[in-house]
Structures are given as C-alpha cells and as structure tokens.
Design an enzyme around this catalytic site. Structure first.
Site, PDB file in Angstrom:
ATOM      1  NE  ARG A   1      74.102  67.440  95.745  1.00 38.22           N
ATOM      2  CZ  ARG A   1      75.142  66.844  95.196  1.00 38.22           C
ATOM      3  NH1 ARG A   1      74.949  65.796  94.401  1.00 38.22           N
ATOM      4  NH2 ARG A   1      76.373  67.291  95.386  1.00 38.22           N
TER       5      ARG A   1
ATOM      6  CD  GLU B   1      73.610  62.880  96.334  1.00 35.95           C
ATOM      7  OE1 GLU B   1      72.922  61.891  96.672  1.00 35.95           O
ATOM      8  OE2 GLU B   1      73.562  63.368  95.205  1.00 35.95           O
TER       9      GLU B   1
HETATM   10  C1  G6Q Z   1      72.711  63.712  92.473  1.00 39.85           C
HETATM   11  C2  G6Q Z   1      73.451  62.464  92.461  1.00 39.85           C
HETATM   12  C3  G6Q Z   1      72.607  61.221  92.309  1.00 39.85           C
HETATM   13  C4  G6Q Z   1      72.124  60.979  90.882  1.00 39.85           C
HETATM   14  C5  G6Q Z   1      71.593  59.570  90.781  1.00 39.85           C
HETATM   15  C6  G6Q Z   1      71.069  59.242  89.415  1.00 39.85           C
HETATM   16  O1  G6Q Z   1      73.176  64.801  92.604  1.00 39.85           O
HETATM   17  O2  G6Q Z   1      74.462  62.527  91.561  1.00 39.85           O
HETATM   18  O3  G6Q Z   1      71.488  61.230  93.162  1.00 39.85           O
HETATM   19  O4  G6Q Z   1      71.158  61.908  90.517  1.00 39.85           O
HETATM   20  O5  G6Q Z   1      72.608  58.675  91.135  1.00 39.85           O
HETATM   21  O6  G6Q Z   1      72.053  59.383  88.447  1.00 39.85           O
HETATM   22  P1  G6Q Z   1      71.686  59.356  86.922  1.00 39.85           P
HETATM   23  O7  G6Q Z   1      70.801  60.511  86.615  1.00 39.85           O
HETATM   24  O8  G6Q Z   1      72.991  59.433  86.182  1.00 39.85           O
HETATM   25  O9  G6Q Z   1      70.967  58.062  86.665  1.00 39.85           O
END
Ligand code: G6Q
Length: 539
Positions: free
Chosen positions: A265, A350
């Site tokens: 994020r 989050e």
């Molecule tokens: C963000 C979280 C989550 C993550 C998604 C995608 O801080 O960890 O939103 O960005 O689950 O993850 P990937 O980039 O590993 O596909």
C-alpha cells in the site's frame, strides 16, 4: 498511549464540554492564522476543530511521549520497524531525489538499486510512448492493462485518474484487479491484442487474483495473435520475485524490480507506478516523486506543532479516542481525486486496523478509524445529511484546489463555494434563534436547527499537479504512521490480508472437486451445495 499525556487531553475535553467551535471563533478571531500550516504546496486549515492552544500542546506532548521523533528516524534510516515481518520500511527511499543519499539495510546501500530501477522504468516508458517498443506484429502500443490487486492496483488507479491532465491522450489505460471474470472480460473487449501491453504487477507474483487474471490474459493474447512468442512483446512484470516471473514466461529483462522493504500500500512510487509513468512520462513522474520528497522532508524536520502529518494525526486521535468518533470522511472537491478515498481506505485501514499492541497484548483503546468518502459535491446530495444532523460524530477532511484544469464558465467557483460553505455550516450550524429570525415556523424549528460543532480540516492547493499529488499521498502516509506510533501498534504488516489469501483456497477445492468435503460449518456447506447445484455439479 502514554496514560499521563492522555489524562491531560481528557481533562481538557471535560473542561470544554459545552463550548462549541462557534464559541471558540468568537473568543479568538485569529484562529485561522494560528491553526494553519503550509507545506509542500498544501495549505492545511485546522481551525474548525475542537481545539485551542492548550489542547494542541497537550496533543503534541502525547506525540513526544510516544517516541515519535525516534521512530521517524528509524523509518527514514532503514531500521527494521516492521518487526512481525522483520523488514525495514523504506518507501521514503523511493522518492529520495538527493543524488548523494545513502540508506543502508543490512549494511547495503539501497539507493543505487532505487535509481537503477527508476532509470529502467524511464527508458521503458519512453520507448513505449515514442512507439519504439512495439507489439509482436509491429503495431504501436495503444492500450496498457495493469493487472494487480490491493497495493499493486489502488495506487496506480488513483494516480492515473488524478494525473489525467498530464497523460498521453492517444493511449488508454486499464486496471484489472478483481478475480471476477467480468473485470477482465470487459477490459479485453476494449482493447486490441496487437496494440496492448499487459503489466503484471505483483510483489509476490503468487497472488491468486493477479496470477489467474494474468494467465487468462496470456491465453487470450496467444489465441488472438496465434503465437506463443508474442508474450515477450506484450507482457512485462513488476515484482520482487524473479523466479516466479520467469516461471510465468516473462523475460526477466522485462521485469521491473522492487524490494521487500516496500509495503504494497506504499508502493505507488516504486516500479508499481510503471503504468502511471507510461501515461504521464518520466519527467512528470519525477515531479510527483519530488512532491512526495518535499512532504517527507517536512515530516522529518518540522517541529511537531508545525508538522502537517503530525497535526492531522493528532486531531484524528483526539476524535477517535477522546470523542468516540468511529470514522472519518475524506471529501475531495476535485473529480480527478475521485479514487483518493478508496486509495486512502487501504492505506489507513490496512495499516492501523490492528487490536494488538507491539508487545502482543490487546490494546485498550480505539485504533484505526473507518475511512470513507466520495468526491464533492456528489456527497452533499447523499450522505452529508448524516454528517450535519445525524447522531454520529464524523470528522471530515475537505480537499480542494484553487484552480481547475478544466475551466468552464463559473463551475469551479461554484464547486469551491460548496466546499467552503460546507465547512462553515458544519462548524457553525444554525441556532434555533437564527431559524426564527429567518421566519421558520415554530413547529419546524427543531428540524431546521443545525447543532454545528462538527470538526473539519481543509486542505487546499493551488492546482492538482504531479507535485501536489505526491505531497498529498505522503501527507496521509505519514499521518497514518504517526497514529500507529502513538497507538503503539505495527502499521506495516497485514495478517488479515494473508488470511484471506489462504481461506479461499480451501473453499475453492470444495467448489470444484468431484464431491464436496462437507467439512465446513452448516452455513458454508449449504452455500457450497447451492453453488454446485447451480453449476450442474454433483452434491
Ligand atoms: C498491501 C497488501 C496487499 C497487497 C496485495 C497484492 O499492503 O499487502 O494489498 O498489495 O495483496 O499483493 P501482491 O503485490 O503480492 O500481488
């Protein structure tokens, strides 16, 4: 939270019960000057809050007692403050434009890598924008589809819309995130295979939604262009996982890397921003980084009292912990910021949606609030009623720009008039006396009276530019960080997200197996059975 510092704040809340924001302005007409801060192209007016100088001092004391200064330094210098994942938290390194900067993690300077990836992204986006990078059949790339979810989607989606005035208008950008096949199908209907570049954006390159969509997009492309070799010209990856990228079939020469110290994020200024860079060009992208960097430096160096992210964080804590506010609304008066509330939802909820303190005990106070919002003035015609006259206290951040990119008649004056008028009405309300003076019939006075005393912050910039957007994002990132430090929680892990990634796999087996296992609770088993029946699968 430091109990003694909090006691002082609580005492001041008690002392001022019955005193309204209206009273405070009557007492001190100089409030707008006293309670405002300018930083990185933004003006924050926080005078329409339930505060005075003493309250601000007490709140600042709370920040000091939390060790915030030291925590800021730890973050900026690459200490492993994400302790549950044993990682540094260095999104600030991604926009550190000081050519002499060195930041070490495990004894290794991360800055050369940051600069290298940024340069590679720049070269690649130049090549796509200029038509030097072409599709398999030699056609120019006209469509870019970013496939990613969560942190690998929301930032690019938000920023692509926010910076549309800077984007190449002869290219079209799409974002596929949901594992709902409709999302991909509707996108593929809009593009032509020979002119489409897919960016598979995934830190881990294992996320179910992203990998399923990417595989389906790959199949579609190969089918359309009739050759497996086409993949190399139409797929690039943004990831930290080289082996997985290679296994998917993308040449790792066309992979743009980042690092485990960039949280999803917080990853917009990393290679995750590749689609944005292709849209707005490397120079504008750099301007955005510059805006981030300005706010970073402000956060790191300004005294807490004059520190925009810290002040926003403290006001949020005042309402969440002192007045029981459960949510706050973010209300951008700029259509280009339409996706900003959704982006902020992830960043804040989050990060600080945690009930366990750093020592593993349960926290005894409210932590991260619920974040929501819609662009003005649309919200005024739907949920503002509840903010004005409902029973919930909902502090609001109003965000506006003095100039528009699209001047048409007096529309922008009207938009801004609405913004200012709402903050005025929320703070000052309308007394029964004022209603009577206006000739409101006595029986309607209770309904037409507005209590007021509703806290708002107003954030104003001259214009929404790459710089001001970068600074705005950094402002909220640091606000969220500050609150996490004061609440003594870990803001940079997300075990709830990981849980979701595991849970669905178990159920998927039961939806697709020859026979359902029946090992779930009665409700889930029944839902599975209905789904199987509707799809003609045996019970
Ligand atoms: C963000 C979280 C989550 C993550 C998604 C995608 O801080 O960890 O939103 O960005 O689950 O993850 P990937 O980039 O590993 O596909």
């Amino acid at each position: 939270m430091d109990a003694k510092a909090w006691e002082k704040i609580d005492g001041l809340i008690d002392r001022d019960r019955g005193k309204t924001i209206r009273d405070r302005f009557a007492e001190d007409p100089d409030r707008a000057r006293k309670f405002s801060i300018d930083a990185a192209g933004w003006h924050l007016d926080y005078s329409k809050n339930r505060i005075d100088g003493e309250m601000m001092n007490a709140l600042v004391k709370l920040a000091e007692k939390s060790g915030l200064k030291e925590e800021i330094e730890k973050m900026f210098t690459g200490k492993k403050i994400n302790e549950t994942e044993k990682r540094a938290v260095l999104h600030t390194a991604l926009r550190n434009l000081d050519p002499g900067a060195t930041i070490k993690v495990d004894g290794k300077d991360v800055m050369p890598g940051v600069r290298r990836v940024l340069a590679a992204m720049g070269d690649f986006s130049d090549a796509v924008r200029r038509g030097e990078w072409r599709g398999f059949t030699g056609r120019r790339i006209k469509y870019v589809v970013n496939i990613g979810i969560g942190g690998s989607d929301l930032g690019p989606v938000m920023a692509n819309l926010a910076l549309k005035p800077y984007a190449k208008r002869n290219m079209k950008f799409f974002f596929v995130s949901n594992v709902d096949s409709t999302h991909l199908a509707e996108t593929l209907r809009e593009v032509k295979a020979a002119e489409t570049l897919f960016i598979v954006a995934s830190k881990t390159f294992t996320t179910q939604e992203t990998m399923s969509n990417a595989e389906a997009a790959k199949e579609w492309l190969v089918e359309k262009l009739g050759d497996k070799k086409a993949v190399a010209k139409h797929f690039v990856a943004v990831s930290t996982a080289k082996d997985e990228v290679a296994a998917f079939g993308i040449d790792t020469k066309n992979m743009f890397g980042f690092w485990d110290w960039v949280g999803g994020r917080y990853s917009l200024p990393s290679a995750i921003g590749l689609s944005l860079m292709i849209a707005i060009g490397r120079a504008n992208y750099k301007r955005m980084l510059k805006g981030y960097w300005k706010m970073d430096r402000h956060f790191r160096t300004a005294s807490f009292k004059r520190n925009m992210p810290v002040v926003l964080a403290l006001l949020g804590i005042l309402y969440a912990n002192g007045y029981g506010a459960e949510s706050y609304a973010v209300l951008p008066y700029d259509q280009y910021l339409a996706r900003f509330p959704a982006y902020l939802q992830q960043m804040d909820m989050e990060s600080n949606g945690k009930c366990v303190a750093k020592d593993g005990s349960s926290v005894e106070y409210t932590t991260g609030p619920i974040v929501w919002g819609e662009p003005g003035t649309n919200g005024q015609h739907s949920f503002y009623q509840l903010i004005h006259q409902g029973t919930h206290l909902i502090p609001c951040d109003f965000i506006g720009c003095c100039r528009t990119h699209n001047p048409i008649g007096d529309l922008h004056d009207k938009l801004t008039a609405n913004l200012f008028a709402q903050t005025e009405a929320l703070a000052f309300g309308k007394t029964a006396e004022e209603c009577r003076k206006e000739g409101v019939p006595e029986e309607l006075v209770p309904f037409k009276t507005f209590e007021g005393d509703k806290p708002t912050n107003t954030l104003l910039c001259d214009e929404l530019t790459p710089e001001t957007l970068g600074a705005l994002v950094a402002l909220y990132e640091h606000k969220v960080f500050t609150q996490g430090v004061i609440w003594n929680i870990y803001s940079f892990d997300q075990w709830g997200v990981q849980l979701g990634k595991v849970l669905a796999k178990g159920v998927l087996g039961d939806l697709t197996a020859k026979k359902a296992s029946g090992r779930h609770d009665a409700s889930t088993n029944d839902l599975i059975a209905r789904y199987r029946k509707a799809n003609g699968r045996p019970a």
